[in-house]
Every structure is written in C-alpha cells, then in structure tokens.
Design an enzyme around this catalytic site. Structure first.
Site, PDB file in Angstrom:
ATOM      1  NE  ARG A  30      -3.817  -2.270   2.132  1.00 39.87           N
ATOM      2  CZ  ARG A  30      -4.702  -2.672   1.225  1.00 39.87           C
ATOM      3  NH1 ARG A  30      -5.011  -1.887   0.204  1.00 39.87           N
ATOM      4  NH2 ARG A  30      -5.285  -3.856   1.317  1.00 39.87           N
ATOM      5  CG  ASP A  31       1.420   5.534  -2.383  1.00 38.98           C
ATOM      6  OD1 ASP A  31       1.910   5.523  -3.527  1.00 38.98           O
ATOM      7  OD2 ASP A  31       1.633   6.462  -1.556  1.00 38.98           O
ATOM      8  CB  ILE A  32       3.693   5.787   2.565  1.00 40.88           C
ATOM      9  CG1 ILE A  32       3.901   5.886   4.062  1.00 40.88           C
ATOM     10  CG2 ILE A  32       4.205   7.023   1.843  1.00 40.88           C
ATOM     11  CD1 ILE A  32       5.366   5.837   4.480  1.00 40.88           C
ATOM     12  CG  ASN A  88       3.419   8.742 -12.503  1.00 42.03           C
ATOM     13  OD1 ASN A  88       2.550   9.025 -13.326  1.00 42.03           O
ATOM     14  ND2 ASN A  88       3.195   8.775 -11.199  1.00 42.03           N
ATOM     15  CB  VAL A  97      10.072   5.974  -6.041  1.00 43.11           C
ATOM     16  CG1 VAL A  97      10.967   4.817  -5.605  1.00 43.11           C
ATOM     17  CG2 VAL A  97       9.527   6.715  -4.828  1.00 43.11           C
ATOM     18  CG  HIS A 101       6.371   2.865  -8.879  1.00 40.86           C
ATOM     19  ND1 HIS A 101       7.614   3.451  -9.023  1.00 40.86           N
ATOM     20  CD2 HIS A 101       5.497   3.902  -8.766  1.00 40.86           C
ATOM     21  CE1 HIS A 101       7.489   4.774  -8.996  1.00 40.86           C
ATOM     22  NE2 HIS A 101       6.213   5.072  -8.856  1.00 40.86           N
ATOM     23  CG  HIS A 103       0.870   4.773  -8.839  1.00 39.87           C
ATOM     24  ND1 HIS A 103       0.998   5.395  -7.613  1.00 39.87           N
ATOM     25  CD2 HIS A 103       1.971   5.133  -9.544  1.00 39.87           C
ATOM     26  CE1 HIS A 103       2.116   6.101  -7.586  1.00 39.87           C
ATOM     27  NE2 HIS A 103       2.724   5.961  -8.744  1.00 39.87           N
TER      28      HIS A 103
END
Ligand code: 5GP
Ligand code: ZN
Length: 115
Positions: A30-32, A88, A97, A101, A103
């Site tokens: 999970r994204d922070i 992205n 980052v 990745h 999302h």
C-alpha cells in the site's frame, strides 16, 4: 538489489510496508500517501529504474505486472466499480521513486483523465 533504492529496500523487507502480494518476481504494497481508498504499488523485485529501461525481451514482465494489478483490483473489491492503473516515467511524467512501479488506484470516483 540496489542498496540505496527505497523500493528495493521495501521489497527485501528491510523497510516495513503494508504488503498485499508477493511472488518470486513481484511485490505489491500500500502507498504510504494514498490518493484513494485503494492505492497499491506493484513493483518488479528486480531493480529497473523506469519504463525507459524495459527491453523488448521484458514484455512478459510488463504483462504479468498488469495481470497482478487486475487480480489485486478484484481482491480489493474495486474491479466492478472501476480503477486506474498509473505508470509514471521520468520527472515530467511525475515519477519520484526511480524503481519501476505501477499504481493501482480506486475505491472512489477518480477526478480527471490524464495529466
Ligand atoms: P511516483 O510518483 O514515483 O510514481 O510514485 C511514488 C509513490 O511512492 C508515491 O505515491 C508515494 O506516496 C509512494 N511512497 C514514497 N515513499 C514510500 C514509502 O516509504 N512507503 C510506501 N509504502 N510508499 C511510498
Ligand atoms: Zn530498486
């Protein structure tokens, strides 16, 4: 593993995260800073800086990453209501980052379309 890479350190377990999927090649957590009720990041465990570094030979890797996203959308209960996959690439693409990745975002009506 790239020692100074945040997502390599997350995938190795060195930095804690809320893990929701793991296999030999991929890791999802999970994204922070979630932008929606479901906001998951899916990454290859092997370090790749960005989509720019993906070779033609790695088309299966990209395909598998999207299939994992689809399955996680089902698991999160957002497959029917809908969701968005965002990848992205580079600074103008909004990549912060530098470890590839995807999302997976959903669980609410998302604003806008692109950009
Ligand atoms: P990008 O902008 O590079 O496409 O996305 C990077 C994402 O990583 C952002 O949504 C950000 O909130 C997330 N993120 C940054 N640092 C951490 C962290 O330490 N843990 C987790 N779980 N997510 C992070
Ligand atoms: Zn990395």
């Amino acid at each position: 593993m790239v020692e100074e890479c945040l997502f390599c350190r997350i995938a190795s377990g060195e930095i804690r995260s809320d893990v929701i999927y793991q296999d030999d090649e991929f890791f999802a957590f999970r994204d922070i800073n979630p932008q929606a009720p479901t906001h998951v990041l899916i990454i290859p465990i092997t370090h790749v800086d960005s989509l720019n570094e993906i070779s033609d030979q790695q088309e299966n890797l990209m395909g598998r990453m999207v299939i994992i996203a689809k399955k996680l959308a089902e698991k999160e209960g957002i497959a029917k209501s809908g969701y968005r996959l965002v990848l992205n690439c580079g600074s103008e693409g909004g990549q912060v980052v530098p470890h590839l990745h995807l999302h997976l975002i959903g669980g609410r009506k998302l604003n806008g379309k692109i950009g």
